[in-house]
Design a protein around this motif. Sequence first.
Motif, PDB file in Angstrom:
ATOM      1  N   ALA A  41       0.427  -1.318   0.252  1.00 44.04           N
ATOM      2  CA  ALA A  41      -0.175  -0.418   0.078  1.00 44.04           C
ATOM      3  C   ALA A  41       0.630   1.131   0.248  1.00 44.04           C
ATOM      4  N   GLY A  42       1.878   1.107   0.149  1.00 49.66           N
ATOM      5  CA  GLY A  42       3.116   1.682   0.290  1.00 49.66           C
ATOM      6  C   GLY A  42       2.582   3.170   1.359  1.00 49.66           C
ATOM      7  N   GLU A  43       2.279   2.162   2.187  1.00 48.46           N
ATOM      8  CA  GLU A  43       2.065   3.341   3.834  1.00 48.46           C
ATOM      9  C   GLU A  43       2.899   2.299   4.815  1.00 48.46           C
ATOM     10  N   ASP A  44       2.683   2.951   6.057  1.00 42.53           N
ATOM     11  CA  ASP A  44       3.445   1.890   7.297  1.00 42.53           C
ATOM     12  C   ASP A  44       2.523   2.099   7.807  1.00 42.53           C
ATOM     13  N   ALA A  45       3.430   0.490   8.307  1.00 38.13           N
ATOM     14  CA  ALA A  45       2.342  -0.575   8.588  1.00 38.13           C
ATOM     15  C   ALA A  45       2.013  -0.483  10.183  1.00 38.13           C
ATOM     16  N   PRO A  46       0.270  -0.862  10.536  1.00 40.97           N
ATOM     17  CA  PRO A  46      -0.212  -0.954  12.194  1.00 40.97           C
ATOM     18  C   PRO A  46       1.231  -1.714  12.911  1.00 40.97           C
ATOM     19  N   LYS A  47       1.647  -1.070  13.824  1.00 44.77           N
ATOM     20  CA  LYS A  47       2.064  -2.198  14.462  1.00 44.77           C
ATOM     21  C   LYS A  47       1.630  -3.005  15.307  1.00 44.77           C
ATOM     22  N   VAL A  48       2.316  -4.182  15.275  1.00 49.16           N
ATOM     23  CA  VAL A  48       1.256  -5.531  15.522  1.00 49.16           C
ATOM     24  C   VAL A  48       2.179  -6.106  16.692  1.00 49.16           C
ATOM     25  N   ASP A  49       1.675  -6.605  17.537  1.00 47.51           N
ATOM     26  CA  ASP A  49       2.161  -7.383  18.464  1.00 47.51           C
ATOM     27  C   ASP A  49       3.140  -8.010  17.702  1.00 47.51           C
ATOM     28  N   PRO A  50       4.250  -8.666  17.718  1.00 49.21           N
ATOM     29  CA  PRO A  50       5.169  -9.949  16.912  1.00 49.21           C
ATOM     30  C   PRO A  50       4.414 -11.302  17.099  1.00 49.21           C
ATOM     31  N   ASP A  51       3.494 -11.437  18.626  1.00 49.60           N
ATOM     32  CA  ASP A  51       3.067 -12.599  18.670  1.00 49.60           C
ATOM     33  C   ASP A  51       1.593 -12.953  18.260  1.00 49.60           C
ATOM     34  N   ALA A  52       1.113 -12.094  17.745  1.00 48.65           N
ATOM     35  CA  ALA A  52      -0.453 -12.304  17.388  1.00 48.65           C
ATOM     36  C   ALA A  52      -0.822 -13.086  15.776  1.00 48.65           C
ATOM     37  N   THR A  53      -2.071 -13.223  16.183  1.00 51.51           N
ATOM     38  CA  THR A  53      -2.226 -14.210  15.418  1.00 51.51           C
ATOM     39  C   THR A  53      -3.593 -13.520  15.449  1.00 51.51           C
ATOM     40  N   LEU A  54      -4.677 -14.347  14.378  1.00 54.26           N
ATOM     41  CA  LEU A  54      -5.719 -13.759  13.893  1.00 54.26           C
ATOM     42  C   LEU A  54      -6.649 -14.748  14.727  1.00 54.26           C
ATOM     43  N   ARG A  55      -5.849 -16.141  14.984  1.00 56.80           N
ATOM     44  CA  ARG A  55      -7.166 -16.481  16.677  1.00 56.80           C
ATOM     45  C   ARG A  55      -6.738 -15.553  17.611  1.00 56.80           C
ATOM     46  N   SER A  56      -5.609 -14.787  17.968  1.00 62.03           N
ATOM     47  CA  SER A  56      -5.170 -13.911  19.225  1.00 62.03           C
ATOM     48  C   SER A  56      -6.522 -13.245  18.824  1.00 62.03           C
ATOM     49  N   VAL A  57      -6.035 -12.118  17.756  1.00 66.90           N
ATOM     50  CA  VAL A  57      -6.634 -10.747  17.569  1.00 66.90           C
ATOM     51  C   VAL A  57      -8.086 -10.792  17.535  1.00 66.90           C
ATOM     52  N   ALA A  58      -8.688 -11.729  16.739  1.00 65.62           N
ATOM     53  CA  ALA A  58     -10.054 -12.436  16.681  1.00 65.62           C
ATOM     54  C   ALA A  58     -10.367 -13.423  16.844  1.00 65.62           C
ATOM     55  N   PRO A  59     -10.802 -14.015  17.956  1.00 66.59           N
ATOM     56  CA  PRO A  59     -11.068 -15.294  19.285  1.00 66.59           C
ATOM     57  C   PRO A  59     -12.266 -16.055  18.196  1.00 66.59           C
ATOM     58  N   GLN A  60     -13.476 -14.671  17.048  1.00 67.92           N
ATOM     59  CA  GLN A  60     -14.485 -15.300  16.471  1.00 67.92           C
ATOM     60  C   GLN A  60     -14.069 -16.382  15.713  1.00 67.92           C
ATOM     61  N   ALA A  61     -12.725 -15.498  15.192  1.00 64.59           N
ATOM     62  CA  ALA A  61     -12.475 -16.629  14.127  1.00 64.59           C
ATOM     63  C   ALA A  61     -12.248 -18.166  14.547  1.00 64.59           C
ATOM     64  N   ASP A  62     -12.609 -18.806  15.705  1.00 68.36           N
ATOM     65  CA  ASP A  62     -12.805 -20.245  16.294  1.00 68.36           C
ATOM     66  C   ASP A  62     -13.355 -20.628  15.288  1.00 68.36           C
ATOM     67  N   ARG A  63     -14.591 -20.083  14.978  1.00 69.58           N
ATOM     68  CA  ARG A  63     -15.461 -20.506  14.291  1.00 69.58           C
ATOM     69  C   ARG A  63     -15.471 -20.670  12.845  1.00 69.58           C
ATOM     70  N   VAL A  64     -14.367 -20.407  11.793  1.00 70.90           N
ATOM     71  CA  VAL A  64     -14.339 -20.617  10.654  1.00 70.90           C
ATOM     72  C   VAL A  64     -14.540 -21.586   9.550  1.00 70.90           C
ATOM     73  N   PRO A  65     -13.327 -22.198  10.501  1.00 72.24           N
ATOM     74  CA  PRO A  65     -13.256 -24.174  10.066  1.00 72.24           C
ATOM     75  C   PRO A  65     -14.159 -24.880   9.987  1.00 72.24           C
ATOM     76  N   GLU A  66     -14.836 -24.588  11.205  1.00 69.86           N
ATOM     77  CA  GLU A  66     -15.953 -25.521  11.491  1.00 69.86           C
ATOM     78  C   GLU A  66     -17.243 -25.350  10.090  1.00 69.86           C
ATOM     79  N   ALA A  67     -17.365 -23.743  10.095  1.00 68.62           N
ATOM     80  CA  ALA A  67     -18.600 -23.304   9.395  1.00 68.62           C
ATOM     81  C   ALA A  67     -18.114 -23.637   7.484  1.00 68.62           C
ATOM     82  N   ILE A  68     -16.860 -23.396   7.769  1.00 70.16           N
ATOM     83  CA  ILE A  68     -16.042 -24.503   6.402  1.00 70.16           C
ATOM     84  C   ILE A  68     -16.243 -25.372   5.822  1.00 70.16           C
ATOM     85  N   GLU A  69     -15.915 -26.207   6.605  1.00 69.12           N
ATOM     86  CA  GLU A  69     -16.097 -27.604   6.512  1.00 69.12           C
ATOM     87  C   GLU A  69     -18.012 -28.063   6.649  1.00 69.12           C
ATOM     88  N   LYS A  70     -18.937 -27.559   7.093  1.00 64.90           N
ATOM     89  CA  LYS A  70     -20.447 -27.357   7.153  1.00 64.90           C
ATOM     90  C   LYS A  70     -21.010 -27.052   6.170  1.00 64.90           C
TER      91      LYS A  70
END
Length: 150
Positions: free
Chosen positions: A83-112
Motif C-alpha cells: 500500500a506504500g504506507e506504514d504498517a500498523p504496529k502489531v504484536d509479533p506474537d499476534a495471530t488471527l486467532r488471538s486478535v479475533a477469537p470469533q474466527a475460531d468458528r470459521v474452520p467448522e463453518a467451512i467444513e459444514k
Amino acid sequence: MRKLVLTTLASTALLASAPAFAQDADTQEPLALEERESPFSDMAERMRDPENQRQMALMLRTMSEVLLDMPLAPLMNSLGEIAGEDAPKVDPDATLRSVAPQADRVPEAIEKNLPRALDTMGSMADAFEQMMPALEQMAERLKDAAPQAD
C-alpha cells in the motif's frame, strides 16, 4: 484491519484450492477446455461428488486452522509495503486467532457449508453449459452487427 486480514486469508485459501477442480481426477493433468466435449458438466459432476466435497471441505478446514495461527506482523508489514504506507504496529506474537477469537468458528463453518456451496456451483456450471449455444449464437450476431475496425 480485521476485515482486511480475514479477506486476505479467505482469498488465499480459495485460490489455493482452485487447482483441485481444474485437474482430471484420473490423470491429475490440467484440463484444457478444447480437449473436453463438455467441460462444464465434467466440472459440475466433480463439484457435486460427495467424496470430492468432503475432501475439499477437510482441506479448506485444515488450511483455515493453519492460517488462524500464522503470525500477523509479517503479513501486515507486507501489506503496508504494497500500500506504500506504514504498517500498523502489531504484536509479533499476534495471530488471527488471538486478535479475533470469533474466527475460531470459521474452520467448522467451512467444513459444514462448503458441500452446499459446491452443489450450488455445480448447478451453476450445468446451467452455464446449457446456455453456451445461445451465448455462441449471440456472439455471432454481435460480431455480424458490430462495425468492423479497419
